[in-house]
Design an enzyme around this catalytic site. Structure first.
Site: not given
Ligand code: UGA
Length: 440
Positions: A153-155, A255, A263, A266, A324
Site C-alpha cells: 500500500l502507498r500512503e 525526480a 518505508c 527503513k 509526500k
Molecule cells: C511505499 C511503496 O510505494 C508501497 O508500495 C509500499 O507498500 C509502502 O512503501 C510500504 O512499504 O508500506 P509510501 O512510502 O506510502 O509507499 O510512498 P511512495 O508513494 O512510494 O513514495 C515514497 C517516497 O518516494 C516519497 O518521499 C515520494 O515523494 C518519493 N517519490 C516517489 C519520488 O521522489 N519520485 C517518484 O517518482 C515516486
C-alpha cells in the site's frame, strides 16, 4: 471469515477496514486504549483519504470491531494478521522485531481452533520461521500455520491499493493455509488480481525487493536530474523518453528531493543489513541509501544558492513538510533535513503544510508556523516547495510575486513549468531542468 488484526497503525487499520469491506468479520486489536476508544468513536489516528468513511460504514454494519483484548479478538478467528511496527533499530538499521515477537507470544496463548497467523508487517527474511518457533514453543498443542502476506500500500492511496492491487503475494507451503488465504482474498479473484503463491521466505524477500527497486529507480532519476542540470538537458523529458519503454515503465521516475516516508528509508537499510549479514552484499542498494541521505541534505544548499548563496537574516517560506502529499506522515521527510539546515544557515523559516503541521511541530524547532500558503510567503525573501500538495500546484502567481519580497521560487517537485515561471518574472529553480532567466 473471521479475522483478527493486531496493531492499528497505518497497515493494520487499512487492512482491517478493507477486509471488513470485503464482507469478512474483522476485529482490530491494539494495546493503546486511547486509540481504540477513539476508533470506536470514529476518530482516525492517521490521515488517509477514504479511511474514516470505510471504518464508519463497516463498524455500523457490525463487521468491524475494535478492542484492546487480543484473546477476545481471536475468538473464532480463521486468521490473525500481525501488523505491528518494525522500526529501524537505533544505530544499525536492522529491523526491530520486538513488537512482532511480543505479538506472536500473545497470539500463541489465544489460538483456539486451526488458525492462520499472517505476518503483514514488513519483516526480514526468516521472521516467519521465528514466529512459528515462538508459537510452537509457547503452545506445542496449537493447530496453526504462519504465512507471509506483505502489503504494497502507498500512503494516500492505500484503500485503492488494497481494493485493486497489482498483485497479492502469499508465502506458505501449507495447503490448509493457502485455502484460508484464497478465501480471504476471494473478492480480488473476481477482478482477476494475480495472486503469487510462493515459499514464506521468498514472500518476505519480495516485499523488500519491491521497495528497494522503487527506491533505486527514484535515486537513478534523481542522479540523472543532477546530470541534466550540468548538461542543460530536461529530466522530465528524459523520464518520459525512457519511461515509454515498457521494460522501464513510467512510474517512479519523478525526480525530487529524495525519497522519504516510513518505508523506503527503513526497508532499504534493513535489506542492506540482511544482505551484509548473509555474506551477499547488495552494493547497488548500499549506494542508493548513501546517495539519498546526501541528496536530502543537498536540497538545503540548492535553496541557499537560489537565494544568492547566503540566507543569513532572510525569510524563507516553505510549503509542504510531509514526505509526500495526502498524508500527515513526517517520517524521514526531506523537510526534516532541509528546514534545520536553513535555520542553521541563519534563515527564518516560515512553514505551512495542509495535514502535517501537528506532526511537524514535534519534529522541527525554530519555525514560524503559518495557516495557509499565501500567509507563509507574505514578506518572504524566497519560496520553497518541498511537497507537491494539490493546493500548491496552481498558486496565483501574480499574488505570489506581490507577496514575496523577491520573486525567487525553488520548486523541489517540478510542479511548475520553467518557461511559464520565467514569463511570470520568477527566478525559478527546479530539479533537473534548464534554468531560464526571468522576464521583465
Ligand atoms: C511505499 C511503496 O510505494 C508501497 O508500495 C509500499 O507498500 C509502502 O512503501 C510500504 O512499504 O508500506 P509510501 O512510502 O506510502 O509507499 O510512498 P511512495 O508513494 O512510494 O513514495 C515514497 C517516497 O518516494 C516519497 O518521499 C515520494 O515523494 C518519493 N517519490 C516517489 C519520488 O521522489 N519520485 C517518484 O517518482 C515516486
Amino acid at each position: 471469515m473471521h479475522v483478527a488484526v493486531v496493531g492499528t497503525g497505518y497497515v493494520g487499520l487499512v487492512s482491517g477496514a478493507c477486509f471488513s469491506e470485503f464482507g469478512h468479520h474483522v476485529t482490530c486489536v491494539d494495546k493503546d486504549e486511547k486509540k481504540i476508544e477513539g476508533l470506536k468513536q470514529g476518530e482516525m489516528p492517521i490521515y488517509e483519504p477514504g479511511l474514516q468513511k470505510l471504518v464508519e460504514n463497516n463498524a455500523e454494519a457490525g463487521r468491524l470491531k475494535f478492542t484492546t483484548d487480543l484473546a477476545e479478538a481471536m475468538k473464532g478467528a480463521d486468521a490473525v494478521f500481525i501488523a505491528v511496527g518494525t522500526p529501524s533499530r537505533r544505530g544499525d538499521g536492522h529491523a526491530d522485531l520486538s513488537f512482532v515477537y511480543a505479538a506472536s507470544e500473545e497470539i500463541a496463548h489465544a489460538i483456539e481452533g486451526y488458525t492462520v497467523v499472517v505476518t503483514k508487517s514488513t519483516v526480514p527474511v526468516g521472521t516467519g520461521a521465528e514466529v512459528e518457533k515462538i508459537i510452537r514453543d509457547a503452545r506445542p498443542d496449537a493447530d496453526f500455520d504462519v504465512v507471509s502476506n506483505p502489503e504494497f500500500l502507498r500512503e494516500g492511496a492505500a484503500i485503492e491499493d488494497f481494493m485493486r492491487p497489482d498483485r497479492v503475494v502469499i508465502g506458505t507451503d501449507a495447503e490448509r493455509a493457502k485455502e484460508v488465504m484464497r478465501e480471504l482474498y476471494r473478492p480480488l479473484y473476481l477482478i482477476e488480481t494475480p495472486i503469487v503463491f510462493t515459499k514464506r521466505q521468498t514472500s518476505e524477500l519480495i516485499k523488500y525487493a519491491a521497495n528497494t527497486f522503487l527506491a533505486t529507480k527514484i535515486t537513478f532519476i534523481n542522479e540523472i536530474a543532477d546530470l541534466c542540470e550540468v548538461l542543460d538537458a530536461d529530466v522530465q523529458d528524459v523520464a518520459k523518453g525512457i519511461g515509454l519503454d515498457g521494460r522501464i515503465g513510467r512510474k517512479f521516475l519523478h525526480a525530487g528531493p529524495g525519497y522519504g516516508g516510513s518505508c523506503f528509508p527503513k526497508d532499504t537499510l534493513a535489506l542492506v543489513r540482511t544482505a551484509q549479514d548473509s555474506g551477499a552484499p547488495l552494493r547497488i542498494v548500499e549506494t542508493v541509501v548513501d546517495i539519498n541521505a546526501k541528496r536530502k541534505k543537498a536540497m538545503a544548499q540548492k535553496i541557499i544558492a537560489a537565494c544568492g548563496g547566503d540566507v543569513k537574516g532572510k525569510v524563507i517560506a516553505v510549503l509542504g513538510l510531509t514526505f509526500k502529499p495526502n498524508t500527515d506522515d513526517m517520517r524521514d521527510s526531506p523537510s526534516l533535513d532541509i528546514v534545520p539546515a536553513l535555520v542553521a544557515a541563519g534563515a527564518t523559516v516560515r512553514a505551512y503544510d495542509p495535514e502535517g503541521m501537528d506532526e511537524a511541530r514535534h519534529m522541527l524547532s525554530d519555525v514560524e508556523w503559518c495557516k495557509g500558503a499565501y500567509e507563509t510567503m507574505d514578506g518572504a525573501d524566497a519560496l520553497a516547495i518541498i511537497t507537491e500538495w494539490n493546493e500548491f500546484r496552481a498558486l496565483d502567481l501574480d499574488r505570489v510575486k506581490d507577496l514575496l519580497k523577491a520573486p525567487v521560487m525553488v520548486d523541489l517537485r517540478n510542479i511548475y513549468n520553467p518557461q511559464d515561471m520565467a514569463d511570470a518574472g520568477f527566478e525559478y529553480t527546479c530539479i533537473g531542468r534548464a534554468k531560464l532567466a526571468a522576464e521583465g
